[in-house]
Design an enzyme around this catalytic site. Structure first.
Site, PDB file in Angstrom:
ATOM      1  N   ASP A  26      83.875 -36.903  72.224  1.00 32.44           N
ATOM      2  CA  ASP A  26      83.608 -37.666  71.009  1.00 32.44           C
ATOM      3  C   ASP A  26      82.668 -36.901  70.068  1.00 32.44           C
ATOM      4  O   ASP A  26      82.702 -35.670  70.024  1.00 32.44           O
ATOM      5  CB  ASP A  26      83.009 -39.027  71.408  1.00 32.44           C
ATOM      6  CG  ASP A  26      83.394 -40.145  70.451  1.00 32.44           C
ATOM      7  OD1 ASP A  26      82.925 -40.097  69.308  1.00 32.44           O
ATOM      8  OD2 ASP A  26      84.167 -41.040  70.827  1.00 32.44           O
ATOM      9  N   HIS A  28      79.536 -42.666  66.314  1.00 34.90           N
ATOM     10  CA  HIS A  28      80.706 -43.091  67.076  1.00 34.90           C
ATOM     11  C   HIS A  28      80.565 -42.787  68.571  1.00 34.90           C
ATOM     12  O   HIS A  28      80.798 -43.644  69.425  1.00 34.90           O
ATOM     13  CB  HIS A  28      81.913 -42.364  66.468  1.00 34.90           C
ATOM     14  CG  HIS A  28      83.243 -42.784  66.974  1.00 34.90           C
ATOM     15  ND1 HIS A  28      83.845 -42.176  68.059  1.00 34.90           N
ATOM     16  CD2 HIS A  28      84.124 -43.714  66.547  1.00 34.90           C
ATOM     17  CE1 HIS A  28      85.037 -42.726  68.265  1.00 34.90           C
ATOM     18  NE2 HIS A  28      85.232 -43.660  67.360  1.00 34.90           N
ATOM     19  N   SER A  67      88.957 -47.350  69.161  1.00 31.43           N
ATOM     20  CA  SER A  67      87.853 -46.516  69.653  1.00 31.43           C
ATOM     21  C   SER A  67      86.893 -47.330  70.498  1.00 31.43           C
ATOM     22  O   SER A  67      86.277 -46.815  71.415  1.00 31.43           O
ATOM     23  CB  SER A  67      87.038 -45.965  68.484  1.00 31.43           C
ATOM     24  OG  SER A  67      87.604 -44.805  67.964  1.00 31.43           O
TER      25      SER A  67
END
Ligand SMILES: *[C@@H]1O[C@H](CO)[C@@H](O)[C@H](O)[C@H]1NC(C)=O
Ligand SMILES: *[C@@H]1O[C@H](CO)[C@@H](O)[C@H](O)[C@H]1NC(C)=O
Ligand SMILES: *[C@@H]1O[C@H](CO)[C@@H](O)[C@H](O)[C@H]1NC(C)=O
Ligand SMILES: *[C@@H]1O[C@H](CO)[C@@H](O)[C@H](O)[C@H]1NC(C)=O
Ligand SMILES: *[C@@H]1O[C@H](CO)[C@@H](O)[C@H](O)[C@H]1NC(C)=O
Ligand SMILES: *[C@@H]1O[C@H](CO)[C@@H](O)[C@H](O)[C@H]1NC(C)=O
Ligand SMILES: *[C@@H]1O[C@H](CO)[C@@H](O)[C@H](O)[C@H]1NC(C)=O
Ligand SMILES: CC(=O)N[C@H]1CO[C@H](CO)[C@@H](O)[C@@H]1O
Length: 774
Positions: free
Chosen positions: A149, A216, A552
């Protein structure tokens, strides 16, 4: 300059000649970084190693800095700067499976990567507490979840280490340090950290660190494995205890994305390293675009996942956010556990109060300071039209359509009949022209909290618009206000399929149902980074938690549970873990009715695979479908790859392996997968085989399972035989046959869904199916 080009040209010819391929011609494709994939690293196979060495040598002769990455632990190959012609020539060399351009993959948040960049942040997450809340935090400390990620914010409380955590003797990873990421950042909870530079981004130097500059990765990691943090909230909203699905698991960080995007060459390197490092689960919340979906051998997630799964690693990926259109699911290889997104039972409600006291419900997160009583003039966008604008654009509050003089101090109602403009552009138009608030209309995002931060904005469904319009019509001086956001729990119905969640069937293989499973991915609260890049509202300190949405966010919910299942059942391989999660899923919402899509239709396996993941039932599934490497190789045969190519791809392969001569995609339906997809086409019937393995121990190991099958549509029959499966010991395998046929006299059209369920007094093992007749 000229000389330089000439030199490259000359060497290029030399390469073509030395590789003995004068027939190669350049097809469409640009000069740039290409990934040369050469299958598995098979040290016992001298030929493969020799081919790779020869190829690398000839590429290095072209340009000495040509090679930007080599893959060596679980995956054989390299990435290199090549011309299109060189790439084509290399693709024809012995030992090469595929050659394809390095591409940017997207993070699967609901806002596009461009938007994240532009707005520097926000809008992703959910509640890590909800699904994993039954797993004990003492469990799972022997498992490692790798997160591919944007990096991690190691100071987050979600990653606090416990001094009682034993050292993991099996761990072979490393902690790459940087100025802002020291060896103490790997604290026992975070046990590995790697970063990969972007070979084609010159500004990349700022990102030579495992630290997260997007948010994220931090959010994903804490959802999968964050420890319990009390008093977590987003500026007071959604307050409660945050925890990941497997709070005891260790975290290994593979930072492949920068704010410029996620390079597929870096993603493949992360898979390669993770195989050598010894992770148990890989969580991958990103993917290729559904519009340019690569085939399995040209997609680094598919390739990396194949080798990871062959090494015993469970690979969990997001399905993508290009729903609700059909056939948008990505990361759909059968060895991947592909995750769709659903809503949770929490709504971020922000209400509009009209003059007279009538309340209309909306949804959003904002940070403004309007009075609680309706004292602000309310105006329809059309009424605020600029003289040179069109009525349609003003109704929708499109940039440049609103008259500044008319809306000063008012709340403006903007319709959404023009999908080309985002809610944020409309909000910007009203805000910049002096409005004090905006009511936006959007049926899709009504249940997904958009964060507007500084400005009072609320999103509502189109069904609520007539009420507001008729109020505006009914009075000379309409007024309104927008109330503070409150997070309302126990919202019904939930779960519901999120509108953005990508749908099956898979473009690459219709004979496997994708996605596999659904999990929460809307309004998820989880850890965030402690800097201002993540969209800190004006006048506030950065929040260490954030609320965002996307597949996600659903992916790490499943990664966490996969780690808990592994910890409880150390002998389970990736396919047993996947089967356990799929056969125990639920199809009902909190109203005890079938889970629906955002539009109210009953959800099908193309929306949610086997259903909504259960956080506890997968720990003891009773029976599992084992899918072996040979099954996956047969899948590749049926998909159209030949034996030569497949022998390169697999690490261990039976010596006499050959693709069946009659390989066709139809045979994929017979792969021992935990769901069934059959294309009947013109055929009257199709007989499918499945084998279940008894994994119950103790007094559950000797059980009789009885059959129940249901078909949810007309025109198709399913007959399963036998109707009982009598297991007498743990580890025993039993086979059943399911015959799908069109009913005499009726013409089945489209897809018919159903399920086959085996029940004992302790366990329920459910397998969804789809029969498509067209
Ligand atoms: C949580 O917040 C409340 C109120 O802000 C406070 O009283 C309490 O001590 C906090 N608990 C912890 C564990 O920080
Ligand atoms: C451990 O990692 C190194 C490289 O980082 C690799 O060469 C070695 O094969 C790995 N060991 C195992 C057991 O995977
Ligand atoms: C908007 O209204 C405020 C007072 O409500 C006033 O001070 C300001 O000048 C007005 N601006 C415009 C552009 O009319
Ligand atoms: C409001 O009034 C306009 C004309 O003034 C009319 O076109 C429109 O249909 C009315 N809307 C509602 C919801 O009554
Ligand atoms: C196998 O497929 C590859 C790639 O399509 C092709 O280059 C090769 O010639 C094929 N081999 C055989 C034996 O058909
Ligand atoms: C496929 O066909 C070839 C000859 O055409 C034969 O030699 C071979 O045994 C067949 N393989 C299988 C798996 O049936
Ligand atoms: C399905 O195939 C199996 C194995 O080939 C066979 O035993 C069974 O009778 C078949 N069932 C039907 C209904 O044809
Ligand atoms: C979460 C949050 O700060 N919400 C704000 C939304 O806007 C209202 C005023 O319109 C504020 O009172 C809320 O605090």
């Amino acid at each position: 300059m000229k000389a330089h080009y000439f030199l490259i040209y000359a060497l290029c010819i030399a390469l073509l000649l030395s590789l003995g391929d004068s027939a190669a011609t350049a097809k469409a494709g640009k000069d740039g970084v290409y990934i040369v994939y050469m299958g598995a690293t098979t040290p016992q196979n001298g030929a493969s190693t020799r081919h790779k060495a020869q190829l690398l040598n000839s590429v290095l002769k072209l340009r000495k800095d040509a090679v930007v990455r080599t893959y060596k632990y679980g995956i054989s190959g390299f990435a290199a700067r090549l011309t299109a012609a060189e790439a084509q020539s290399i693709a024809k060399q012995p030992g090469v499976v595929s050659v394809f351009p390095d591409a940017y993959y997207q993070l699967h948040t609901t806002r596009s990567w461009e938007f994240l960049k532009y707005e520097t942040g926000v809008d992703i997450y959910s509640d890590p507490g909800s699904p994993g809340s039954t797993s004990s935090s003492s469990h799972g400390s022997d498992t490692v979840i790798g997160i591919i990620d944007t990096g991690i914010w190691p100071e987050s409380k979600s990653f606090d280490a416990k001094s009682s955590d034993p050292k993991l003797s099996s761990w072979n990873g490393t902690c790459m340090t940087a100025q802002d990421f020291t060896s103490t950042s790997c604290n026992g909870k975070i046990i590995g950290a790697r970063y990969y530079n972007d070979p084609e981004d010159d500004d990349d130097d700022d990102y030579l660190t495992p630290r997260d500059f997007v948010g994220h990765g931090t959010h994903v990691a804490s959802t999968a494995a964050g420890v319990e943090v009390q008093n977590a909230s987003y500026y007071g909203l959604a307050a409660g205890t945050a925890r990941g699905g497997s709070p005891g698991s260790r975290i290994a960080v593979y930072r492949v994305c920068t704010p410029a995007g996620c390079r597929s060459s870096s993603i493949l390197a992360a898979f390669d390293d993770a195989i050598a490092d010894g992770v148990d689960v890989l969580s991958v919340s990103l993917g290729a675009s559904s519009l340019s979906m690569p085939d399995f051998k040209d997609d680094t997630i598919s390739i990396g996942a194949f080798h990871a799964v062959e090494s015993g690693i469970t690979v969990v990926c997001s399905a993508g956010n290009d729903g609700p259109d059909s056939a948008t699911v990505v990361n759909a290889a059968p060895w991947i556990l592909t995750v769709a997104a659903t809503t949770i039972d929490r709504d971020f409600e922000s209400d509009v109060v009209l003059g007279g006291g009538k309340v209309v419900k909306g949804e959003a997160i904002n940070f403004s300071k309007l009075q609680k009583s309706p004292v602000y003039p309310l105006m329809y966008g059309k009424t605020a039209m600029k003289s040179d604008a069109s009525e349609a654009s003003a109704r929708n509050c499109i940039s440049g359509s609103i008259d500044k003089a008319k809306i000063n101090g008012t709340i403006v109602l903007c319709e959404s009949k023009d999908p080309g403009y985002s809610l944020f552009e409309k909000e910007e138009e009203v805000r910049s022209q002096g409005g004090v608030g905006v009511i936006l209309v959007d049926d899709l995002t009504r249940r997904v909290a958009s964060t507007f931060k500084k400005f009072p904005a609320v999103v509502m469904s189109s069904k609520d618009v007539p009420e507001i319009l008729s109020y505006i019509n009914s009075t000379k001086n309409p007024v309104a206000t927008i109330l503070p956001t409150v997070a309302t729990p126990k919202y019904k119905p939930a779960p519901e399929i999120a509108y953005f969640s990508a749908r099956g069937p898979s473009q690459n293989s219709e004979n496997i149902i994708k996605p596999d499973i659904a999990a929460p991915g809307v309004n998820i609260l989880a850890a965030w980074m402690g800097n201002d890049l993540g969209g800190t509202p004006e006048g506030k300190d950065p929040s260490m938690f954030n609320v965002i949405s996307g597949t996600s966010m659903s992916c790490p919910h499943v990664s966490g549970i996969a780690a808990v299942v592994k910890s409880h059942n150390p002998s389970f391989g990736p396919s047993e873990i996947k089967s356990a999660i799929m056969t125990t899923a639920s199809q009902l919402n909190n109203d005890k009715s079938p889970i629906t899509t955002h539009f109210g239709a009953t959800a099908t396996p193309f929306d949610y695979g086997a259903g909504e993941m259960s956080p506890t039932a997968p720990l003891q599934p009773g029976l599992v479908y084992e899918t072996t490497t040979v099954d996956y190789l047969n899948f590749l045969c049926y998909h159209g790859y030949n034996t030569t190519t497949i022998k390169l791809i697999a690490k261990s392969i039976p010596p006499n392996f050959a693709c069946p001569n009659n390989s066709t995609p139809d045979l994929i339906s017979d792969i021992n997968y935990p769901s069934i997809s059959v294309k009947l086409g013109q055929k009257q019937s199709r007989n499918i085989t499945r084998t279940l393995t008894n994994v119950a121990t103790g007094d559950g190991d000797s059980s009789t399972y009885t059959l129940s099958a249901s078909v949810g549509g007309k025109g198709v029959n399913v007959h399963v035989s036998p109707s009982q499966l009598k297991f007498t010991k743990s580890g025993q395998k039993l086979t059943y046959y399911a015959t799908f046929s069109t009913m005499a006299g009726s013409s089945a059209e489209g897809d018919v869904f159903g399920s086959i369920t085996w029940s004992s007094d302790k366990f329920k093992v459910r397998t969804p199916f789809v029969v498509s007749s067209s």
